[in-house]
Design a protein around this motif. Structure first.
Motif, PDB file in Angstrom:
ATOM      1  N   ARG A   1       0.837  -1.217   0.000  1.00 54.25           N
ATOM      2  CA  ARG A   1       0.000   0.000   0.000  1.00 54.25           C
ATOM      3  C   ARG A   1       0.863   1.255   0.000  1.00 54.25           C
ATOM      4  O   ARG A   1       0.559   2.231  -0.699  1.00 54.25           O
ATOM      5  CB  ARG A   1      -0.924  -0.011   1.218  1.00 54.25           C
ATOM      6  N   GLU A   2       1.936   1.259   0.770  1.00 54.12           N
ATOM      7  CA  GLU A   2       2.816   2.430   0.822  1.00 54.12           C
ATOM      8  C   GLU A   2       3.531   2.636  -0.509  1.00 54.12           C
ATOM      9  O   GLU A   2       3.669   3.774  -0.987  1.00 54.12           O
ATOM     10  CB  GLU A   2       3.824   2.278   1.959  1.00 54.12           C
ATOM     11  N   ILE A   3       4.001   1.552  -1.111  1.00 53.05           N
ATOM     12  CA  ILE A   3       4.653   1.646  -2.419  1.00 53.05           C
ATOM     13  C   ILE A   3       3.726   2.320  -3.425  1.00 53.05           C
ATOM     14  O   ILE A   3       4.125   3.225  -4.172  1.00 53.05           O
ATOM     15  CB  ILE A   3       5.056   0.244  -2.927  1.00 53.05           C
ATOM     16  N   TYR A   4       2.480   1.896  -3.444  1.00 55.68           N
ATOM     17  CA  TYR A   4       1.551   2.439  -4.444  1.00 55.68           C
ATOM     18  C   TYR A   4       1.092   3.851  -4.109  1.00 55.68           C
ATOM     19  O   TYR A   4       0.765   4.626  -5.016  1.00 55.68           O
ATOM     20  CB  TYR A   4       0.385   1.472  -4.683  1.00 55.68           C
ATOM     21  N   ARG A   5       1.097   4.226  -2.838  1.00 57.65           N
ATOM     22  CA  ARG A   5       0.848   5.639  -2.506  1.00 57.65           C
ATOM     23  C   ARG A   5       1.906   6.523  -3.156  1.00 57.65           C
ATOM     24  O   ARG A   5       1.604   7.569  -3.732  1.00 57.65           O
ATOM     25  CB  ARG A   5       0.871   5.843  -0.991  1.00 57.65           C
ATOM     26  N   VAL A   6       3.153   6.103  -3.028  1.00 62.22           N
ATOM     27  CA  VAL A   6       4.260   6.872  -3.605  1.00 62.22           C
ATOM     28  C   VAL A   6       4.170   6.872  -5.125  1.00 62.22           C
ATOM     29  O   VAL A   6       4.313   7.923  -5.774  1.00 62.22           O
ATOM     30  CB  VAL A   6       5.613   6.298  -3.145  1.00 62.22           C
ATOM     31  N   ARG A   7       3.916   5.727  -5.710  1.00 58.52           N
ATOM     32  CA  ARG A   7       3.864   5.636  -7.169  1.00 58.52           C
ATOM     33  C   ARG A   7       2.739   6.500  -7.745  1.00 58.52           C
ATOM     34  O   ARG A   7       2.905   7.115  -8.806  1.00 58.52           O
ATOM     35  CB  ARG A   7       3.689   4.177  -7.604  1.00 58.52           C
ATOM     36  N   ARG A   8       1.585   6.539  -7.058  1.00 61.49           N
ATOM     37  CA  ARG A   8       0.475   7.359  -7.569  1.00 61.49           C
ATOM     38  C   ARG A   8       0.785   8.850  -7.510  1.00 61.49           C
ATOM     39  O   ARG A   8       0.204   9.647  -8.247  1.00 61.49           O
ATOM     40  CB  ARG A   8      -0.809   7.040  -6.799  1.00 61.49           C
TER      41      ARG A   8
ATOM     42  N   ASN B   1       1.566  -0.915 -21.103  1.00 57.24           N
ATOM     43  CA  ASN B   1       2.655   0.067 -21.171  1.00 57.24           C
ATOM     44  C   ASN B   1       2.779   0.624 -22.586  1.00 57.24           C
ATOM     45  O   ASN B   1       2.992   1.831 -22.779  1.00 57.24           O
ATOM     46  CB  ASN B   1       3.979  -0.584 -20.753  1.00 57.24           C
ATOM     47  N   ALA B   2       2.653  -0.254 -23.581  1.00 61.96           N
ATOM     48  CA  ALA B   2       2.741   0.192 -24.976  1.00 61.96           C
ATOM     49  C   ALA B   2       1.631   1.188 -25.293  1.00 61.96           C
ATOM     50  O   ALA B   2       1.854   2.183 -26.005  1.00 61.96           O
ATOM     51  CB  ALA B   2       2.665  -1.012 -25.910  1.00 61.96           C
ATOM     52  N   ALA B   3       0.425   0.953 -24.754  1.00 62.43           N
ATOM     53  CA  ALA B   3      -0.688   1.872 -24.996  1.00 62.43           C
ATOM     54  C   ALA B   3      -0.421   3.240 -24.372  1.00 62.43           C
ATOM     55  O   ALA B   3      -0.774   4.282 -24.944  1.00 62.43           O
ATOM     56  CB  ALA B   3      -1.981   1.279 -24.436  1.00 62.43           C
ATOM     57  N   LEU B   4       0.217   3.248 -23.216  1.00 56.79           N
ATOM     58  CA  LEU B   4       0.587   4.520 -22.582  1.00 56.79           C
ATOM     59  C   LEU B   4       1.561   5.307 -23.453  1.00 56.79           C
ATOM     60  O   LEU B   4       1.443   6.537 -23.593  1.00 56.79           O
ATOM     61  CB  LEU B   4       1.211   4.270 -21.211  1.00 56.79           C
ATOM     62  N   VAL B   5       2.515   4.614 -24.053  1.00 58.32           N
ATOM     63  CA  VAL B   5       3.484   5.282 -24.920  1.00 58.32           C
ATOM     64  C   VAL B   5       2.773   5.920 -26.117  1.00 58.32           C
ATOM     65  O   VAL B   5       3.097   7.045 -26.516  1.00 58.32           O
ATOM     66  CB  VAL B   5       4.564   4.288 -25.402  1.00 58.32           C
ATOM     67  N   GLU B   6       1.795   5.221 -26.671  1.00 58.21           N
ATOM     68  CA  GLU B   6       1.073   5.778 -27.822  1.00 58.21           C
ATOM     69  C   GLU B   6       0.272   7.015 -27.429  1.00 58.21           C
ATOM     70  O   GLU B   6       0.156   7.962 -28.222  1.00 58.21           O
ATOM     71  CB  GLU B   6       0.168   4.709 -28.442  1.00 58.21           C
TER      72      GLU B   6
ATOM     73  N   SER C   1      -2.878  14.156 -20.449  1.00 54.97           N
ATOM     74  CA  SER C   1      -3.889  14.071 -19.403  1.00 54.97           C
ATOM     75  C   SER C   1      -4.554  12.698 -19.408  1.00 54.97           C
ATOM     76  O   SER C   1      -4.750  12.076 -18.351  1.00 54.97           O
ATOM     77  CB  SER C   1      -4.944  15.168 -19.594  1.00 54.97           C
ATOM     78  N   GLU C   2      -4.880  12.205 -20.594  1.00 51.06           N
ATOM     79  CA  GLU C   2      -5.483  10.877 -20.698  1.00 51.06           C
ATOM     80  C   GLU C   2      -4.499   9.806 -20.236  1.00 51.06           C
ATOM     81  O   GLU C   2      -4.877   8.857 -19.542  1.00 51.06           O
ATOM     82  CB  GLU C   2      -5.917  10.600 -22.138  1.00 51.06           C
ATOM     83  N   ALA C   3      -3.231   9.953 -20.613  1.00 51.86           N
ATOM     84  CA  ALA C   3      -2.217   8.990 -20.200  1.00 51.86           C
ATOM     85  C   ALA C   3      -2.095   8.944 -18.681  1.00 51.86           C
ATOM     86  O   ALA C   3      -1.970   7.866 -18.084  1.00 51.86           O
ATOM     87  CB  ALA C   3      -0.870   9.333 -20.830  1.00 51.86           C
ATOM     88  N   ALA C   4      -2.135  10.106 -18.036  1.00 50.68           N
ATOM     89  CA  ALA C   4      -2.034  10.156 -16.576  1.00 50.68           C
ATOM     90  C   ALA C   4      -3.237   9.473 -15.929  1.00 50.68           C
ATOM     91  O   ALA C   4      -3.096   8.741 -14.939  1.00 50.68           O
ATOM     92  CB  ALA C   4      -1.922  11.600 -16.110  1.00 50.68           C
TER      93      ALA C   4
ATOM     94  N   TYR D   1      -4.376   2.027 -13.901  1.00 53.44           N
ATOM     95  CA  TYR D   1      -3.427   0.902 -14.035  1.00 53.44           C
ATOM     96  C   TYR D   1      -2.793   0.603 -12.683  1.00 53.44           C
ATOM     97  O   TYR D   1      -2.709  -0.558 -12.252  1.00 53.44           O
ATOM     98  CB  TYR D   1      -2.433   1.351 -15.088  1.00 53.44           C
ATOM     99  N   LEU D   2      -2.335   1.647 -11.970  1.00 58.84           N
ATOM    100  CA  LEU D   2      -1.697   1.446 -10.670  1.00 58.84           C
ATOM    101  C   LEU D   2      -2.689   0.932  -9.639  1.00 58.84           C
ATOM    102  O   LEU D   2      -2.366   0.072  -8.818  1.00 58.84           O
ATOM    103  CB  LEU D   2      -1.044   2.751 -10.200  1.00 58.84           C
ATOM    104  N   ASP D   3      -3.924   1.448  -9.681  1.00 58.88           N
ATOM    105  CA  ASP D   3      -4.957   0.967  -8.768  1.00 58.88           C
ATOM    106  C   ASP D   3      -5.209  -0.527  -8.974  1.00 58.88           C
ATOM    107  O   ASP D   3      -5.324  -1.294  -8.012  1.00 58.88           O
ATOM    108  CB  ASP D   3      -6.268   1.731  -8.996  1.00 58.88           C
ATOM    109  N   ALA D   4      -5.297  -0.939 -10.252  1.00 58.48           N
ATOM    110  CA  ALA D   4      -5.575  -2.345 -10.559  1.00 58.48           C
ATOM    111  C   ALA D   4      -4.413  -3.239 -10.134  1.00 58.48           C
ATOM    112  O   ALA D   4      -4.625  -4.330  -9.585  1.00 58.48           O
ATOM    113  CB  ALA D   4      -5.851  -2.497 -12.056  1.00 58.48           C
ATOM    114  N   ALA D   5      -3.183  -2.780 -10.367  1.00 53.22           N
ATOM    115  CA  ALA D   5      -2.012  -3.577  -9.988  1.00 53.22           C
ATOM    116  C   ALA D   5      -1.943  -3.742  -8.474  1.00 53.22           C
ATOM    117  O   ALA D   5      -1.670  -4.837  -7.964  1.00 53.22           O
ATOM    118  CB  ALA D   5      -0.741  -2.920 -10.506  1.00 53.22           C
ATOM    119  N   GLU D   6      -2.200  -2.651  -7.745  1.00 54.99           N
ATOM    120  CA  GLU D   6      -2.179  -2.735  -6.287  1.00 54.99           C
ATOM    121  C   GLU D   6      -3.230  -3.723  -5.782  1.00 54.99           C
ATOM    122  O   GLU D   6      -2.948  -4.568  -4.914  1.00 54.99           O
ATOM    123  CB  GLU D   6      -2.433  -1.362  -5.676  1.00 54.99           C
TER     124      GLU D   6
END
Length: 221
Positions: free
Chosen positions: A89-96, A185-190, A198-201, A207-212
């Protein structure tokens, strides 16, 4: 990917603070997957291989302990950490906080770097290499934070990714966890290529919520 100790020692001349250098070396080896969760870190062996005193090594251990990368057990020694649900949970707080901000406002977008990482991830996926997919994913997210242009933020992300690598080891029996993110990740690059920051963010936050949630579900199980 094994770390070449000869290259590591050669890099030492570039660091004014030996303790910081030792912490960087150990953090890098953990992030690369060379030191697995639960591994006991031998003072004698590490001091000899890195050509530093035990006192310097202990100071580096203290730094890494503060970062939750290693854990000290009285009368037992120092071990590579095994992150629990609270650590995730702490890791993903920082990542977000770090990653979407870098994507949204970072002045140093480096698409060729991200394209190279995506190519490496796709190659790893085609070979079925979970370890290489995980490494490419780490490189991708480090590349996103590099968009900030901030050395301090990149160093912070390096510490987060070292701990993240330890979390990934809990998913070693779940290869689809890494496989799915290759194309995400590839979709984010596109989106970045199209100037849709803004859409990428927003996509990255989801993505981060789902991974967590997936990691916490796995740890709970």
């Amino acid at each position: 990917m094994l770390v070449n100790l000869g290259d590591i020692i050669a890099d030492r001349a570039d660091h004014a603070n030996t303790t910081v250098w030792v912490a960087d070396v150990l953090r890098s080896r953990i992030a690369a997957g060379d030191l697995l969760p639960g591994t006991k870190l031998s003072e004698q062996q590490l001091a000899a291989s890195l050509q530093v005193s035990r006192n310097t090594l202990r100071e580096a251990f203290t730094m890494l302990s503060i970062e939750s990368v290693v854990t000290r057990y009285p009368n037992r020694g120092v071990f590579v950490a095994s992150p629990d649900a609270d650590a995730v949970r702490e890791i993903y707080r920082v990542r977000r906080m770090l990653e979407p901000a870098a994507v949204l406002w970072g002045p140093e977008l480096d698409l060729p770097r991200l394209d190279t990482v995506i190519a490496e991830a796709r190659d790893a996926k085609s070979r079925g290499s979970v370890a290489d997919m995980a490494a490419a994913n780490q490189d991708f997210h480090q590349g996103l934070v590099a968009m900030s242009g901030s050395v301090q933020l990149q160093q912070m992300m390096g510490r987060v990714l070292a701990e993240m690598r330890l979390v990934f080891h809990t998913m070693s029996a779940q290869p689809d966890f890494h496989t799915r993110y290759v194309e995400e990740n590839a979709a984010l690059v596109e989106l970045l290529r199209a100037g849709s920051r803004s859409e990428a963010a927003d996509v990255l936050r989801g993505y981060l919520d789902a991974a967590e949630a997936e990691l916490l579900g796995h740890l709970g199980a």
